[in-house]
Design a protein around this motif. Structure first.
Motif, short mmCIF file in Angstrom:
data_model
loop_
_atom_site.label_atom_id
_atom_site.label_comp_id
_atom_site.label_asym_id
_atom_site.label_seq_id
_atom_site.Cartn_x
_atom_site.Cartn_y
_atom_site.Cartn_z
N ALA A 140 0.98 -1.30 -0.12
CA ALA A 140 -0.11 -0.18 -0.01
C ALA A 140 0.79 1.25 -0.14
O ALA A 140 0.53 2.17 -0.65
CB ALA A 140 -0.97 0.11 1.24
N LYS A 141 2.01 1.27 0.71
CA LYS A 141 3.00 2.48 0.67
C LYS A 141 3.42 2.67 -0.60
O LYS A 141 3.81 3.74 -0.96
CB LYS A 141 4.04 2.16 1.66
N LEU A 142 3.77 1.51 -1.56
CA LEU A 142 4.18 1.88 -2.92
C LEU A 142 3.13 2.31 -3.66
O LEU A 142 3.57 3.53 -4.37
CB LEU A 142 4.61 0.23 -3.19
N VAL A 143 1.90 1.93 -3.47
CA VAL A 143 0.93 2.76 -4.16
C VAL A 143 0.86 4.37 -3.84
O VAL A 143 0.83 5.04 -4.66
CB VAL A 143 -0.58 2.20 -3.77
N LEU A 347 -5.49 4.27 3.80
CA LEU A 347 -5.54 5.25 2.84
C LEU A 347 -5.68 4.91 1.47
O LEU A 347 -6.23 5.41 0.49
CB LEU A 347 -4.09 6.14 2.94
N VAL A 348 -5.14 3.99 1.12
CA VAL A 348 -5.07 3.31 -0.31
C VAL A 348 -6.57 2.82 -0.67
O VAL A 348 -7.10 3.12 -1.88
CB VAL A 348 -4.10 2.06 -0.47
N ASP A 349 -7.28 2.36 0.26
CA ASP A 349 -8.73 1.81 0.24
C ASP A 349 -9.43 2.96 -0.21
O ASP A 349 -10.15 2.91 -1.30
CB ASP A 349 -9.26 1.07 1.29
N PHE A 350 -9.30 4.03 0.38
CA PHE A 350 -10.14 5.37 0.20
C PHE A 350 -9.77 6.07 -0.86
O PHE A 350 -10.39 6.67 -1.74
CB PHE A 350 -10.06 6.15 1.40
#
Length: 360
Positions: A140-143, A347-350
């Motif tokens: 997720a951090k990479l995204v 955060l990535v999901d939102f």
């Protein structure tokens, strides 16, 4: 048993502390994300045991193996499966509590709810499960990195030892320069010595991990039930040993008047709407407002201590129970990457949900 999280960027973790392996399946990750395996391993190394004498001495390499969803170092849009093999289990360290309930552990509630429990290291209730979350959170951090969003956690309090500076007054690049993961070197040494003294007493201590999210654009989060701060709170409270969550002004905000607490708007030189203060913690109406999002996560003292404690066994008989084996006297240093991982997943999901709500 619920082992999944997320609406679009979804994870499902599996495995037990003393089973063959733990792992995670990530579904909903967009195709084309550069899959930096070295970075994911680096994040796992920040969480793994045996980092210093103030963490558990269980020796696990926590080497991640990718089974699916990646081709030529890019995500393919299909489920991504990652596994971490357990290598240093000592199940005999837990044989003495097979029929005993350790104080403040999940032994009693698991046994009563399911009628069976894996007592080896706590089984599924063990914090070892969080390694799978860190692997998914690293992805997720990479995204987020491609979007210019950063997630930075640090230890701000151990017992009564507390940083008095706000996050913007600290050099957060120093966080990983010491074993405690406190960005203030002087306070970090005090915290280390304190934790070490607690360890020698066979006891444990809790504290606070603080986290700041920078670069989050306006608009992430949903009104009513899926507020951004509500999901962050849920994510943090799902972490083992977490007892509290606050964001923005938190509980201290109750001492302010409305005229003091309100964040006045202004337009900066780039034409962006900003706030002069940030008591809201970067979230208003459950939606990010473009300012830094910051929050605190309170961790209780580790439940397993090397001292005799009063308890009962499965027959309800009074007993004395004492911890054995290898345990953290303070979970905070290893909890920092877990807090970051869960925040990144939220955060990535939102971010992905936000992409679906407007035509233009």
């Amino acid at each position: 048993m619920s082992s999944t999280y997320g609406k679009i960027f979804k994870i499902a973790t599996f495995g037990e502390s003393h089973g063959a392996a733990i792992g995670v399946v990530v579904e909903g990750c967009p195709a084309g994300v550069t899959f930096d395996l070295a970075f994911i391993q680096q994040e796992l190394d920040r969480r793994k045991p045996g980092q210093s004498r103030i963490t558990t001495q269980r020796r696990e390499a926590d080497t991640v193996q990718v089974l699916s969803g990646v081709f030529e170092e890019k995500t393919t849009g299909t489920p991504i499966s990652m596994v971490i093999w357990n290598e240093d289990q000592r199940s005999k360290d837990y044989s003495h509590i097979a029929d005993q309930y350790r104080p403040s552990h999940a032994d009693f509630t698991y046994q009563t709810k399911y009628g069976v429990r894996d007592y080896r290291g706590g089984g599924r209730s063990s914090a070892r499960e969080t390694a799978a979350r860190v692997a998914a959170g690293a992805l997720a951090k990479l995204v987020l990195a491609d979007l210019g969003v950063t997630v930075q956690g640090y230890v701000s309090q151990v017992g009564k030892l507390k940083l008095e500076k706000e996050y913007h007054e600290l050099d957060l690049s120093l966080t990983d320069s010491n074993a405690v993961r406190c960005p203030d070197p002087v306070m970090a040494q005090e915290m280390f010595d304190f934790i070490d003294a607690i360890r020698k007493q066979g006891d444990s201590i809790g504290g606070i991990v603080s986290c700041v999210l920078k670069g989050v654009p306006v608009g992430w989060g949903e009104p009513v039930f899926d507020k951004l701060h509500a999901e962050l709170g849920k994510a943090m409270l799902s972490i083992n040993a977490v007892k509290g969550f606050e964001y923005g002004s938190g509980f201290a905000g109750v001492e302010l008047l409305g005229s003091e607490h309100n964040d006045a708007f202004y337009t900066d030189e780039d034409g962006r709407v900003r706030t002069r203060t940030n008591h809201s913690g970067g979230i208003q109406g459950g939606i990010s407002n473009g300012e830094d999002i910051f929050f605190n996560v309170a961790f209780k003292p580790v439940a397993t201590i090397m001292q005799e404690q009063e308890s009962v066994n499965r027959e309800g008989e009074k007993i004395l129970v004492q911890g054995k084996g290898r345990h953290d006297p303070c979970v905070l240093p290893r909890a920092v990457p877990i807090v970051e991982a869960m925040a990144a997943l939220v955060l990535v999901d939102f971010y992905l949900r936000d992409r679906t709500i407007r035509h233009k």
